[in-house]
Design an enzyme around this catalytic site. Sequence first.
Site, PDB file in Angstrom:
ATOM      1  N   ASN A  13       0.875  -1.167   0.000  1.00 36.86           N
ATOM      2  CA  ASN A  13       0.000   0.000   0.000  1.00 36.86           C
ATOM      3  C   ASN A  13       0.914   1.219   0.000  1.00 36.86           C
ATOM      4  O   ASN A  13       1.549   1.526   1.010  1.00 36.86           O
ATOM      5  CB  ASN A  13      -0.923   0.007   1.229  1.00 36.86           C
ATOM      6  CG  ASN A  13      -1.834   1.225   1.249  1.00 36.86           C
ATOM      7  OD1 ASN A  13      -1.434   2.313   0.848  1.00 36.86           O
ATOM      8  ND2 ASN A  13      -3.055   1.052   1.731  1.00 36.86           N
ATOM      9  N   GLU A  40      -3.974   1.818  -2.867  1.00 32.83           N
ATOM     10  CA  GLU A  40      -4.048   3.264  -2.633  1.00 32.83           C
ATOM     11  C   GLU A  40      -3.136   4.022  -3.600  1.00 32.83           C
ATOM     12  O   GLU A  40      -2.345   4.871  -3.190  1.00 32.83           O
ATOM     13  CB  GLU A  40      -3.738   3.622  -1.176  1.00 32.83           C
ATOM     14  CG  GLU A  40      -4.937   3.400  -0.257  1.00 32.83           C
ATOM     15  CD  GLU A  40      -4.882   4.256   1.002  1.00 32.83           C
ATOM     16  OE1 GLU A  40      -5.407   5.378   0.961  1.00 32.83           O
ATOM     17  OE2 GLU A  40      -4.331   3.799   2.022  1.00 32.83           O
ATOM     18  N   ASP A 152      -4.002  -4.942   0.969  1.00 33.99           N
ATOM     19  CA  ASP A 152      -4.290  -4.306   2.252  1.00 33.99           C
ATOM     20  C   ASP A 152      -5.688  -4.747   2.656  1.00 33.99           C
ATOM     21  O   ASP A 152      -6.676  -4.276   2.100  1.00 33.99           O
ATOM     22  CB  ASP A 152      -4.206  -2.787   2.091  1.00 33.99           C
ATOM     23  CG  ASP A 152      -4.576  -2.052   3.367  1.00 33.99           C
ATOM     24  OD1 ASP A 152      -4.944  -2.725   4.361  1.00 33.99           O
ATOM     25  OD2 ASP A 152      -4.516  -0.809   3.372  1.00 33.99           O
ATOM     26  N   ASN A 154      -6.968  -4.451   5.707  1.00 34.70           N
ATOM     27  CA  ASN A 154      -7.500  -3.622   6.797  1.00 34.70           C
ATOM     28  C   ASN A 154      -8.100  -4.461   7.919  1.00 34.70           C
ATOM     29  O   ASN A 154      -9.074  -4.062   8.564  1.00 34.70           O
ATOM     30  CB  ASN A 154      -8.503  -2.597   6.263  1.00 34.70           C
ATOM     31  CG  ASN A 154      -7.822  -1.302   5.821  1.00 34.70           C
ATOM     32  OD1 ASN A 154      -6.888  -0.837   6.471  1.00 34.70           O
ATOM     33  ND2 ASN A 154      -8.265  -0.733   4.722  1.00 34.70           N
ATOM     34  N   ASP A 224      -1.610  -6.013   6.126  1.00 32.98           N
ATOM     35  CA  ASP A 224      -1.310  -6.323   4.726  1.00 32.98           C
ATOM     36  C   ASP A 224      -0.873  -7.778   4.664  1.00 32.98           C
ATOM     37  O   ASP A 224       0.034  -8.195   5.397  1.00 32.98           O
ATOM     38  CB  ASP A 224      -0.194  -5.409   4.217  1.00 32.98           C
ATOM     39  CG  ASP A 224      -0.574  -3.941   4.326  1.00 32.98           C
ATOM     40  OD1 ASP A 224      -1.141  -3.405   3.354  1.00 32.98           O
ATOM     41  OD2 ASP A 224      -0.339  -3.333   5.405  1.00 32.98           O
ATOM     42  N   ASP A 253       2.815   4.835   4.907  1.00 33.54           N
ATOM     43  CA  ASP A 253       2.613   4.341   6.278  1.00 33.54           C
ATOM     44  C   ASP A 253       2.538   2.803   6.320  1.00 33.54           C
ATOM     45  O   ASP A 253       2.484   2.232   7.409  1.00 33.54           O
ATOM     46  CB  ASP A 253       1.401   4.991   6.954  1.00 33.54           C
ATOM     47  CG  ASP A 253       0.166   5.084   6.085  1.00 33.54           C
ATOM     48  OD1 ASP A 253       0.234   4.725   4.897  1.00 33.54           O
ATOM     49  OD2 ASP A 253      -0.879   5.513   6.596  1.00 33.54           O
ATOM     50  N   HIS A 254       2.573   2.168   5.145  1.00 32.79           N
ATOM     51  CA  HIS A 254       2.632   0.705   5.070  1.00 32.79           C
ATOM     52  C   HIS A 254       3.996   0.254   4.541  1.00 32.79           C
ATOM     53  O   HIS A 254       4.578   0.919   3.683  1.00 32.79           O
ATOM     54  CB  HIS A 254       1.584   0.161   4.096  1.00 32.79           C
ATOM     55  CG  HIS A 254       0.163   0.428   4.479  1.00 32.79           C
ATOM     56  ND1 HIS A 254      -0.677  -0.568   4.905  1.00 32.79           N
ATOM     57  CD2 HIS A 254      -0.573   1.569   4.480  1.00 32.79           C
ATOM     58  CE1 HIS A 254      -1.875  -0.054   5.143  1.00 32.79           C
ATOM     59  NE2 HIS A 254      -1.838   1.238   4.900  1.00 32.79           N
TER      60      HIS A 254
END
Length: 262
Positions: A13, A40, A152, A154, A224, A253-254
């Site tokens: 991501n 994303e 991802d 989530n 993930d 941030d991933h």
Amino acid sequence: MLCSGSVKIATWNVNSVRTRLPRLLPWLERRQPDVVCLQETKVQDEHFPLAELEALGYQALVSGERTYNGVAILSRSPGAKVIRALPGDGPDAPRRLLVTSSGGARIVNVYAPNGGELGSPGYTYKLGWYRRLLAFLESEVDAGEDVVVCGDFNIAPEDRDVWDPEQWRGHVMASEPERSSFRALLAWGLADALRIHRPQEGGLYTWWDYRAGAFHRNRGLRIDHILLSPSLAKRCAAVEIDRNERKGARPSDHAPVVATFE
DNA sequence: ATGGCTACTCCTAGTAGA
């Protein structure tokens, strides 16, 4: 291709592919993955940075939109049997799914909905999206073949996938209905690739909040995932969370997750 | 308990992420 030599499949991501290009390109050159599922991407297809990726020998299959969501699959060869939506997705549905075939494997790239707050419309949508994903796999994908479902999700599947299980208990990403949705994917016939090699270990995360020094303190979540059909799980030699990509200048941030097959 | 950061947008404020 998955039957010969060493093959690497990654998911990342990137939180905007255009902003992350200065990180993505050198990472591709260094790691030389064969297939990369991106989430994303946050870009309409006509603005996707195809030329820069083609210069590194990658073809990009894209399904994007302005501002939010967006998925892409990078690979060395053109995709085949491409699917861009789940059954039930309308024409304006968020771009969260991209399916192709590469090297004899079915590649399912997912960017699951965040879910917002428990009980919110977004949360209901997330659980429904997972039901539709499972129905799609059941009807359109053969678990007896080489299948990778990655992206991802989530969802942090278990307490050991959360830096502070008590703080996160019952919260979105860690709630029991979400975890049940994740387990339903495994029950269909998929293995959580990281857990093949590290069945019990905690502290292995793929996302850390940008705020409050979360990465430095390893306050993260493992959301993930790379899920594998049995034939691929048997050939999975290693799975690595590339924490180095969460360091340094302007990271996503991933972190990427990379699976190697022999 | 909250926000703390980042990226986006008809862009300097509001929305969303997880």
